[in-house]
Each structure stands twice: as structure tokens, then as C-alpha cells.
Design a protein around this motif. Structure first.
Motif, short mmCIF file in Angstrom:
data_model
loop_
_atom_site.label_atom_id
_atom_site.label_comp_id
_atom_site.label_asym_id
_atom_site.label_seq_id
_atom_site.Cartn_x
_atom_site.Cartn_y
_atom_site.Cartn_z
N LYS A 94 0.83 -1.39 0.13
CA LYS A 94 -0.11 -0.01 -0.04
C LYS A 94 0.77 1.26 -0.01
O LYS A 94 0.61 2.34 -0.53
N SER A 95 2.01 1.24 0.94
CA SER A 95 2.81 2.36 0.81
C SER A 95 3.50 2.51 -0.63
O SER A 95 3.69 3.74 -1.13
N ASP A 96 4.04 1.71 -1.22
CA ASP A 96 4.63 1.82 -2.36
C ASP A 96 3.64 2.41 -3.67
O ASP A 96 3.80 3.08 -4.36
N GLN A 97 2.29 1.98 -3.43
CA GLN A 97 1.05 2.25 -4.36
C GLN A 97 0.87 3.80 -4.15
O GLN A 97 0.77 4.69 -5.22
N LEU A 98 0.83 4.09 -2.73
CA LEU A 98 0.61 5.58 -2.32
C LEU A 98 2.13 6.49 -2.98
O LEU A 98 1.65 7.57 -3.31
N PHE A 99 3.18 6.05 -3.00
CA PHE A 99 4.29 6.85 -3.47
C PHE A 99 4.11 6.76 -5.06
O PHE A 99 4.26 8.02 -5.43
N ARG A 100 3.87 5.96 -5.70
CA ARG A 100 3.32 6.03 -7.07
C ARG A 100 2.47 7.03 -7.39
O ARG A 100 2.39 7.86 -8.22
N ASN A 101 1.26 6.97 -6.68
CA ASN A 101 0.30 8.03 -6.92
C ASN A 101 0.63 9.39 -6.78
O ASN A 101 0.41 10.07 -7.40
N ILE A 102 1.60 9.37 -5.72
CA ILE A 102 2.18 10.85 -5.54
C ILE A 102 3.09 11.23 -6.52
O ILE A 102 2.78 12.42 -6.98
N LYS A 103 3.84 10.46 -7.02
CA LYS A 103 4.77 10.62 -8.17
C LYS A 103 4.23 11.16 -9.11
O LYS A 103 4.20 12.02 -9.88
N ASP A 104 2.84 10.52 -9.28
CA ASP A 104 2.14 10.53 -10.79
C ASP A 104 1.51 12.03 -10.72
O ASP A 104 1.48 12.68 -11.41
N ALA A 105 1.01 12.26 -9.48
CA ALA A 105 0.12 13.51 -9.20
C ALA A 105 1.16 14.75 -9.36
O ALA A 105 0.75 15.78 -10.14
N VAL A 106 2.31 14.47 -8.90
CA VAL A 106 3.45 15.36 -9.12
C VAL A 106 3.72 15.87 -10.65
O VAL A 106 3.92 16.83 -11.06
N ASP A 107 3.97 14.75 -11.49
CA ASP A 107 4.43 14.64 -12.86
C ASP A 107 3.19 15.47 -13.47
O ASP A 107 3.33 16.11 -14.29
N ASN A 108 1.92 15.16 -13.30
CA ASN A 108 0.78 15.71 -13.91
C ASN A 108 0.69 17.16 -13.52
O ASN A 108 0.62 17.96 -14.50
N PHE A 109 1.05 17.51 -12.25
CA PHE A 109 1.18 18.87 -11.97
C PHE A 109 1.93 19.62 -12.58
O PHE A 109 1.75 20.77 -12.98
N LYS A 110 3.37 19.00 -12.89
CA LYS A 110 4.34 19.97 -13.50
C LYS A 110 3.90 20.06 -15.12
O LYS A 110 4.42 21.00 -15.65
N MET A 111 3.01 19.08 -15.68
CA MET A 111 2.75 19.29 -17.11
C MET A 111 1.76 20.48 -17.33
O MET A 111 1.54 20.71 -18.19
N LYS A 112 1.21 20.88 -16.25
CA LYS A 112 0.00 21.86 -16.31
C LYS A 112 0.79 23.13 -16.45
O LYS A 112 1.55 23.68 -16.30
#
Length: 112
Positions: A94-112
Motif C-alpha cells: 500500500k505504501s509503494d502504491q501511495l508513493f507511485r500515486n504521489i509521483k504521478d500527481a506531481v508529474d501531472n501537476f508539472k505538465m500543467k
């Protein structure tokens, strides 16, 4: 290399479409004084950082300390600490999935 906090604050201010005047007035500072904080030419107190984060509606520990590259994100001591604590509370999967989700959110935020 991770940008300084002052540069990240500027980024989030612009993202919110706030002017330096707006943030300065909320802090009770002159525009000139706030500009110096944002440029990093004067030191920022922890209280000022927290107040600015509240104005910008950002999380100090996540939004300002997450680094810019994938390897930095996973290799920073702060991220390692967070991952260790998350694993203790949630378990490894669950923690690894959480970190992947955070990283994806950060990457998506950077693209905006």
C-alpha cells in the motif's frame, strides 16, 4: 538539483494567479519585503513559510520538499523517511502504491 523553496513559492503563487501584492497584503508585508522573500534575498522564518503556504493552499512538507526528477524523488532523505513511515503504517504494498500515486500527481501537476 531541487529549486530553492523561494522559487517553488513563486511557482505556486503564479499557479494560483496571485500577485505579489495579494500575498504581501495577506502577510501584512510590503510588496518589496515579500518580493525579497520570494527571491530568496532575505531569510524566511518558519512562521512566514507556514503563513505563505496557507495563503497558497499548499502543503509545506509535500509541495515544497518533493524534488524534480524521478531519481531525486525516490532518493531524497525526506522521501526515504516518508516511505519508511508509510510502510510501518500501511504495509509495503500500500505504501509503494501511495508513493507511485504521489509521483504521478506531481508529474501531472508539472505538465500543467
Amino acid at each position: 538539483m531541487t529549486p530553492p523553496i523561494s522559487q517553488k513559492l513563486r511557482y505556486f503563487r503564479l499557479y494560483r494567479n496571485y500577485t505579489q501584492h495579494y500575498v504581501a497584503s495577506k502577510l501584512g508585508l510590503s510588496v518589496r519585503s515579500y518580493r525579497k522573500l520570494e527571491q530568496g534575498s532575505v531569510s524566511m522564518s518558519v512562521d512566514q513559510l507556514i503563513k505563505i503556504a496557507q495563503i497558497l493552499d499548499i502543503n509545506v512538507s509535500i509541495d515544497l520538499y518533493i524534488t524534480n526528477s524521478d531519481s531525486d524523488f525516490y532518493e531524497s532523505s525526506f522521501s526515504k523517511f516518508l516511505l519508511k513511515e508509510a510502510r510501518a503504517m500501511l504495509g509495503e504494498e500500500k505504501s509503494d502504491q501511495l508513493f507511485r500515486n504521489i509521483k504521478d500527481a506531481v508529474d501531472n501537476f508539472k505538465m500543467k
